[in-house]
Write an enzyme that holds these catalytic residues in place. Structure first.
Site, PDB file in Angstrom:
ATOM      1  CE  LYS A 145    -110.344 -11.383  62.354  1.00  0.00           C
ATOM      2  NZ  LYS A 145    -109.065 -12.434  62.281  1.00  0.00           N
ATOM      3  CB  SER A 146    -108.492 -10.136  57.155  1.00  0.00           C
ATOM      4  OG  SER A 146    -108.771 -11.402  57.819  1.00  0.00           O
ATOM      5  NE  ARG A 151    -103.103  -9.222  56.398  1.00  0.00           N
ATOM      6  CZ  ARG A 151    -103.908  -9.983  57.105  1.00  0.00           C
ATOM      7  NH1 ARG A 151    -104.954  -9.761  57.882  1.00  0.00           N
ATOM      8  NH2 ARG A 151    -103.329 -11.392  57.199  1.00  0.00           N
ATOM      9  CB  SER A 190    -100.260 -18.910  61.959  1.00  0.00           C
ATOM     10  OG  SER A 190    -100.937 -17.914  61.840  1.00  0.00           O
ATOM     11  CD  GLN A 229    -103.106 -14.420  62.445  1.00  0.00           C
ATOM     12  OE1 GLN A 229    -102.593 -14.639  63.747  1.00  0.00           O
ATOM     13  NE2 GLN A 229    -104.380 -14.116  62.228  1.00  0.00           N
ATOM     14  CD  GLU A 275    -110.974 -16.050  57.575  1.00  0.00           C
ATOM     15  OE1 GLU A 275    -111.357 -15.254  56.794  1.00  0.00           O
ATOM     16  OE2 GLU A 275    -110.167 -15.633  58.580  1.00  0.00           O
ATOM     17  CG  HIS A 316    -106.904 -21.158  63.648  1.00  0.00           C
ATOM     18  ND1 HIS A 316    -107.672 -20.211  62.765  1.00  0.00           N
ATOM     19  CD2 HIS A 316    -105.812 -21.299  63.184  1.00  0.00           C
ATOM     20  CE1 HIS A 316    -107.018 -20.218  61.805  1.00  0.00           C
ATOM     21  NE2 HIS A 316    -105.964 -20.811  61.927  1.00  0.00           N
ATOM     22  NE  ARG A 326    -114.650 -16.724  61.093  1.00  0.00           N
ATOM     23  CZ  ARG A 326    -114.947 -15.602  60.543  1.00  0.00           C
ATOM     24  NH1 ARG A 326    -116.335 -15.370  60.476  1.00  0.00           N
ATOM     25  NH2 ARG A 326    -114.228 -14.587  60.067  1.00  0.00           N
TER      26      ARG A 326
END
Length: 428
Positions: free
Chosen positions: A26-27, A31, A168, A170, A312, A339, A384
């Protein structure tokens, strides 16, 4: 509408043994989609994850004028003239709610953002304030949260931005991914506690550099992206190593042996740290041409782990630790309180509801061994947490996991693959 019944986690009759193929990261997928959307030409992505988070990202980009088509598993991304009006549904995807606004700032028009109910509780002030510093028009009603709008004129000034990204990484990645397209590039200066999830930040930087963008990281807590084109690049997406965690845990917990196929020899994915994590739990770990194999030894050691770079993984690691023979300490993950849910509070509550002994620390969890009993494991719409419940269900008869469907966020096939592996060996 009737709510779906809780999912009863399967309990194996013997040691879990099998081979599992994990879908795309996913990451990396999200991206790659962002970078392809603002590149100087079309890019083809293979192995792109098909899950809720990537579907939301694709929808967000196409709503602003990016062309995305798929043929035989190959996704062609064609940059277009970014424009509004458009409405972006972020769901509960951090990569969508953080990565898309800096791209929306390049659009001509108004782009509105909203998401799931809990998404409205997630702090967005860092990225919104950063975009204001760079010249974007932001209207969040003074809340620093969703819903908000980004109003652009087709370009963005860019330049120096001061932020605190200690909650984060992100926030930094978001500006890095789009920064080369700003008139002055972007000069990001972090002031605060250490930025968590350094591995994800390294992933962003590596992917940007692969596309010909100059990123200066010589000075600590400063990232300078030079203005210029972002080269189109065909990309093969690696398997999502973080999603391998529960499957490898099944081997460690039951004394079995599970191989995750396609494990890269070298990767920027933080999930690669699972090799060391399961070794510390006492399992045997090996990587060869067949993939990564974890073999349980019949004993689970307590661990003392700094998970700051791999936050994560904490829910599944905590589930394994709850079944270990000694106390465990999971550190460096205070940012998990922001999160998909407050993961530290959620893990403490749900494991203790099953008879466990979990206590929150300032930056993590203390987990002491204690006999568990079956019950209901709430997931808080967090994929998760759902995986953690499945892992604990390996040793409890009839454990019920709420909303197992939330795993569709990054792995829609999780319940089926998990059940196949636990009840007979998955080869998918």
């Amino acid at each position: 509408m009737t709510e779906a019944a809780n999912w009863v986690a399967p309990r194996p009759a013997e040691a879990v043994t099998g081979r599992v193929t994990i879908p795309g990261s996913k990451s990396i997928s999200n991206r790659a989609l962002i970078l392809a959307a603002v590149a100087d030409g079309p890019s083809t992505l293979t192995g792109l994850l098909a899950a809720r988070d990537t579907a939301l990202m694709r929808s967000a980009l196409t709503s602003m004028g990016v062309g995305i088509t798929e043929t035989d598993g190959r996704v062609l991304v064609t940059p277009g003239s970014l424009k509004g009006p458009a409405a972006v549904d972020t769901g509960l995807a951090g990569t969508v709610m953080r990565f898309v606004p800096p791209v929306a700032a390049l659009a001509d028009g108004v782009i509105s953002f909203d998401g799931d109910l809990y998404a409205r509780e997630r702090p967005m002030d860092v990225i919104l304030d950063s975009l204001r510093q760079l010249g974007a028009g932001i209207d969040d009603g003074g809340t620093g949260r969703m819903p908000f709008t980004v109003s652009g004129t087709g370009s963005l000034r860019g330049g120096v931005v001061h932020l605190d990204a200690s909650s984060s990484s992100q926030f930094v990645s978001a500006l890095l991914l789009a920064g080369a397209r700003y008139e002055q590039g972007v000069d990001i200066r972090h002031d605060g506690k250490p930025v968590p999830s350094q591995a994800h930040l390294d992933m962003s930087i590596a992917m940007i550099r692969e596309r010909g963008v100059h990123v200066d990281t010589d000075e600590p807590n400063r990232w300078v992206v030079s203005p210029g084109p972002i080269a189109a690049r065909d990309t093969a997406i690696e398997p999502d190593l973080s999603n391998a965690a529960p499957f490898l845990a099944a081997a460690a917990i039951t004394g079995g042996s599970v191989t995750v196929t396609g494990w890269p020899e070298q990767t920027t994915q933080p999930g690669d740290q699972l090799r060391d994590i399961f070794a510390q739990f006492g399992a045997n770990v090996s990587l060869d041409a067949n993939g990564l194999t974890v073999t349980g030894t019949g004993r689970l050691n307590g661990v003392d782990l700094d998970l700051s770079a791999v936050g994560e993984l904490t829910p599944v690691v905590a589930a394994v630790a709850a079944l270990a023979t000694g106390p465990s300490y999971l550190r460096g993950v205070a940012h998990l309180r922001f999160h998909e849910t407050d993961r530290l509070a959620a893990l403490e509550t749900e494991i203790n509801n099953l008879g466990g002994d979990v206590k929150q620390l300032a930056d993590g969890l203390e987990i002491r061994p204690k006999a568990l009993h079956s019950g209901v494991f709430a997931t808080y719409d967090d994929h998760r947490m759902a995986q953690a419940g499945a892992v604990i269900g390996l040793v409890l008869n009839g454990l019920e996991v709420e909303n197992i469907g939330t795993t569709a966020k990054t792995m829609p096939e999780f319940p089926d693959v998990w059940s196949q592996l636990v009840t007979g060996g998955a080869r998918v």
